[in-house]
Design an enzyme around this catalytic site. Sequence first.
Site, PDB file in Angstrom:
ATOM      1  CG  ASP A 107     -20.102   3.978  -5.215  1.00 38.95           C
ATOM      2  OD1 ASP A 107     -20.066   2.747  -5.359  1.00 38.95           O
ATOM      3  OD2 ASP A 107     -21.097   4.669  -5.478  1.00 38.95           O
ATOM      4  CG  ASP A 121     -20.790  -0.146  -8.899  1.00 38.20           C
ATOM      5  OD1 ASP A 121     -21.737  -0.857  -8.499  1.00 38.20           O
ATOM      6  OD2 ASP A 121     -20.539   0.986  -8.424  1.00 38.20           O
TER       7      ASP A 121
END
Length: 146
Positions: A107, A121
Amino acid sequence: MALAGVLALTALIGDPLARRELDGRTIDLGVLQLKLAFNSGVAFSVGGGLPAEFVLAVTAAITAAVGYYAWRTLPESSPIAVVGLAGIFAGALANVIDRSIDGRVTDYFHTGWWPTFNLADTYIVGGVVLFIASLLLAPPDTPAKE
């Protein structure tokens, strides 16, 4: 499926770039910062304590189910639904591939008020929004004649 492939590839290019360029540093872009983080769980780190193989198997099975559903419903789906399903599938597939490397997802988008996330995402969330919109905008079913 071509759109899903392009989106997944784009997300997968971002992951190693983030690992290489953001290791130990943060780039401030105002509302958004680029900051490296890893998630061994799923959304919001749920299941982070579970064995990596289990999380990978479950997310891969869900991704396969989404891909199968998208493929089977493609002929009767609206363009909005097709793009939405492509986004959901692409994001899920990119995260499964990223997770298969070391048991965690890379991330790098950080807001400070929301959990850190990645491009895949955003595809999933955007795809869900588009798919729900396609359902809400669909003409009502015509009742069957008796």
